[in-house]
Design a protein around this motif. Sequence first.
Motif, PDB file in Angstrom:
ATOM      1  N   VAL A  80       1.207  -1.016  -0.036  1.00  0.00           N
ATOM      2  CA  VAL A  80      -0.349   0.462   0.209  1.00  0.00           C
ATOM      3  C   VAL A  80       0.854   1.070  -0.153  1.00  0.00           C
ATOM      4  O   VAL A  80       1.775   0.849   0.808  1.00  0.00           O
ATOM      5  CB  VAL A  80      -0.694   0.037   0.939  1.00  0.00           C
ATOM      6  N   PRO A  81       1.456   2.008  -1.240  1.00  0.00           N
ATOM      7  CA  PRO A  81       0.190   1.834  -1.734  1.00  0.00           C
ATOM      8  C   PRO A  81       0.093   0.653  -3.156  1.00  0.00           C
ATOM      9  O   PRO A  81       1.629   0.603  -3.252  1.00  0.00           O
ATOM     10  CB  PRO A  81      -0.125   3.733  -2.723  1.00  0.00           C
ATOM     11  N   PRO A  82      -0.424   0.832  -4.037  1.00  0.00           N
ATOM     12  CA  PRO A  82       0.058  -0.905  -4.657  1.00  0.00           C
ATOM     13  C   PRO A  82       0.960  -0.458  -5.721  1.00  0.00           C
ATOM     14  O   PRO A  82       1.153   1.003  -5.808  1.00  0.00           O
ATOM     15  CB  PRO A  82      -1.018  -0.950  -5.567  1.00  0.00           C
ATOM     16  N   ARG A  83       1.515  -1.392  -5.955  1.00  0.00           N
ATOM     17  CA  ARG A  83       3.513  -0.651  -6.944  1.00  0.00           C
ATOM     18  C   ARG A  83       3.076  -2.337  -8.616  1.00  0.00           C
ATOM     19  O   ARG A  83       2.585  -3.266  -7.568  1.00  0.00           O
ATOM     20  CB  ARG A  83       4.847  -1.018  -6.094  1.00  0.00           C
ATOM     21  N   VAL A  84       3.540  -1.633  -9.623  1.00  0.00           N
ATOM     22  CA  VAL A  84       3.242  -2.017 -10.558  1.00  0.00           C
ATOM     23  C   VAL A  84       4.585  -2.177 -11.004  1.00  0.00           C
ATOM     24  O   VAL A  84       4.420  -1.345 -11.422  1.00  0.00           O
ATOM     25  CB  VAL A  84       1.877  -2.564 -11.553  1.00  0.00           C
ATOM     26  N   GLU A  85       5.455  -3.516 -11.381  1.00  0.00           N
ATOM     27  CA  GLU A  85       6.433  -2.820 -11.876  1.00  0.00           C
ATOM     28  C   GLU A  85       6.105  -4.041 -13.532  1.00  0.00           C
ATOM     29  O   GLU A  85       5.650  -4.907 -13.520  1.00  0.00           O
ATOM     30  CB  GLU A  85       7.582  -2.997 -11.704  1.00  0.00           C
ATOM     31  N   TYR A  86       6.668  -3.442 -14.612  1.00  0.00           N
ATOM     32  CA  TYR A  86       7.347  -4.451 -16.290  1.00  0.00           C
ATOM     33  C   TYR A  86       8.511  -4.686 -16.464  1.00  0.00           C
ATOM     34  O   TYR A  86       9.310  -3.536 -15.958  1.00  0.00           O
ATOM     35  CB  TYR A  86       6.372  -3.582 -17.091  1.00  0.00           C
ATOM     36  N   GLN A  87       8.924  -6.068 -16.900  1.00  0.00           N
ATOM     37  CA  GLN A  87      10.200  -5.929 -17.304  1.00  0.00           C
ATOM     38  C   GLN A  87       9.955  -7.237 -18.379  1.00  0.00           C
ATOM     39  O   GLN A  87       9.156  -7.108 -19.099  1.00  0.00           O
ATOM     40  CB  GLN A  87      10.763  -7.198 -15.800  1.00  0.00           C
ATOM     41  N   VAL A  88      11.272  -6.917 -19.699  1.00  0.00           N
ATOM     42  CA  VAL A  88      10.924  -7.795 -20.639  1.00  0.00           C
ATOM     43  C   VAL A  88      11.030  -9.102 -20.295  1.00  0.00           C
ATOM     44  O   VAL A  88      12.381  -9.571 -19.954  1.00  0.00           O
ATOM     45  CB  VAL A  88      11.885  -7.555 -21.638  1.00  0.00           C
ATOM     46  N   THR A  89      10.661 -10.029 -20.898  1.00  0.00           N
ATOM     47  CA  THR A  89      10.465 -11.800 -21.256  1.00  0.00           C
ATOM     48  C   THR A  89      11.179 -12.235 -21.817  1.00  0.00           C
ATOM     49  O   THR A  89      12.039 -11.498 -23.374  1.00  0.00           O
ATOM     50  CB  THR A  89       9.434 -12.326 -21.412  1.00  0.00           C
ATOM     51  N   PRO A  90      11.904 -13.581 -21.653  1.00  0.00           N
ATOM     52  CA  PRO A  90      13.002 -13.839 -22.231  1.00  0.00           C
ATOM     53  C   PRO A  90      12.662 -14.075 -24.110  1.00  0.00           C
ATOM     54  O   PRO A  90      13.304 -13.602 -24.808  1.00  0.00           O
ATOM     55  CB  PRO A  90      13.151 -15.727 -22.098  1.00  0.00           C
ATOM     56  N   PHE A  91      11.211 -14.439 -24.147  1.00  0.00           N
ATOM     57  CA  PHE A  91      10.195 -14.682 -25.347  1.00  0.00           C
ATOM     58  C   PHE A  91      10.581 -12.755 -26.191  1.00  0.00           C
ATOM     59  O   PHE A  91      10.891 -12.795 -27.691  1.00  0.00           O
ATOM     60  CB  PHE A  91       9.193 -14.635 -25.767  1.00  0.00           C
ATOM     61  N   GLY A  92       9.897 -11.995 -24.931  1.00  0.00           N
ATOM     62  CA  GLY A  92      11.068 -10.748 -25.468  1.00  0.00           C
ATOM     63  C   GLY A  92      11.754 -10.042 -25.675  1.00  0.00           C
ATOM     64  O   GLY A  92      11.971  -8.866 -26.540  1.00  0.00           O
ATOM     65  N   GLN A  93      12.905 -10.198 -25.493  1.00  0.00           N
ATOM     66  CA  GLN A  93      14.233 -10.062 -26.063  1.00  0.00           C
ATOM     67  C   GLN A  93      14.597 -10.399 -27.231  1.00  0.00           C
ATOM     68  O   GLN A  93      14.686 -10.366 -27.986  1.00  0.00           O
ATOM     69  CB  GLN A  93      15.283 -10.484 -24.678  1.00  0.00           C
ATOM     70  N   LYS A  94      13.940 -12.224 -27.728  1.00  0.00           N
ATOM     71  CA  LYS A  94      13.974 -12.650 -28.923  1.00  0.00           C
ATOM     72  C   LYS A  94      13.401 -11.482 -29.944  1.00  0.00           C
ATOM     73  O   LYS A  94      13.925 -11.197 -30.751  1.00  0.00           O
ATOM     74  CB  LYS A  94      13.291 -13.754 -28.731  1.00  0.00           C
ATOM     75  N   PHE A  95      11.969 -11.084 -29.153  1.00  0.00           N
ATOM     76  CA  PHE A  95      11.247 -10.018 -30.377  1.00  0.00           C
ATOM     77  C   PHE A  95      11.986  -8.528 -30.611  1.00  0.00           C
ATOM     78  O   PHE A  95      11.471  -8.071 -31.252  1.00  0.00           O
ATOM     79  CB  PHE A  95       9.563 -10.135 -29.734  1.00  0.00           C
ATOM     80  N   MET A  96      12.949  -8.187 -29.361  1.00  0.00           N
ATOM     81  CA  MET A  96      13.408  -6.936 -29.650  1.00  0.00           C
ATOM     82  C   MET A  96      14.243  -6.915 -30.833  1.00  0.00           C
ATOM     83  O   MET A  96      15.169  -6.124 -31.859  1.00  0.00           O
ATOM     84  CB  MET A  96      13.940  -7.151 -28.736  1.00  0.00           C
ATOM     85  N   VAL A  97      14.934  -8.166 -31.094  1.00  0.00           N
ATOM     86  CA  VAL A  97      15.957  -8.832 -32.590  1.00  0.00           C
ATOM     87  C   VAL A  97      14.867  -8.207 -33.288  1.00  0.00           C
ATOM     88  O   VAL A  97      15.690  -7.572 -34.520  1.00  0.00           O
ATOM     89  CB  VAL A  97      16.445 -10.087 -31.881  1.00  0.00           C
ATOM     90  N   ILE A  98      14.356  -8.720 -33.609  1.00  0.00           N
ATOM     91  CA  ILE A  98      12.929  -8.193 -34.501  1.00  0.00           C
ATOM     92  C   ILE A  98      12.945  -6.941 -35.103  1.00  0.00           C
ATOM     93  O   ILE A  98      13.145  -7.084 -36.105  1.00  0.00           O
ATOM     94  CB  ILE A  98      12.569  -9.641 -34.784  1.00  0.00           C
ATOM     95  N   LEU A  99      12.813  -6.879 -33.993  1.00  0.00           N
ATOM     96  CA  LEU A  99      12.116  -5.066 -33.797  1.00  0.00           C
ATOM     97  C   LEU A  99      13.547  -4.357 -34.764  1.00  0.00           C
ATOM     98  O   LEU A  99      13.102  -3.361 -35.286  1.00  0.00           O
ATOM     99  CB  LEU A  99      12.010  -4.698 -32.997  1.00  0.00           C
TER     100      LEU A  99
END
Length: 109
Positions: A80-99
């Motif tokens: 409290v207060p709520p906390r949210v965090e985002y991170q790149v997944t291993p699949f997302g790392q592969k996707f970044m290579v494509i981008l």
Amino acid sequence: MNNNDKKISRIQGPSESARMVETIVGCKWSLTVYQLLAQEINRPGEMVRAVDGLTTKVLNQCLKRNVEFGILDKQVFAEVPPRVEYQVTPFGQKFMVILEALKDLQSKI
């Protein structure tokens, strides 16, 4: 040799991955979100404050799509207060290579 030996099967395009790339690249903010994550800005409030013109509503839609595709992972902390965090997944790392490859191709066109 008969004609059946020479036939080649029709190759299907990667419909799911093509839809994913189209959706992500078509989103005005996805690439900006990836850039923010690379700079270790991983909380939605920080992201909105870091980029002019980015609204909470649009950011949440963008983040939700990326989580659904498995590119990003959402971590919710029971605080409290709520906390949210985002991170790149291993699949997302592969996707970044494509981008990156698409970005390089665009610069050559």
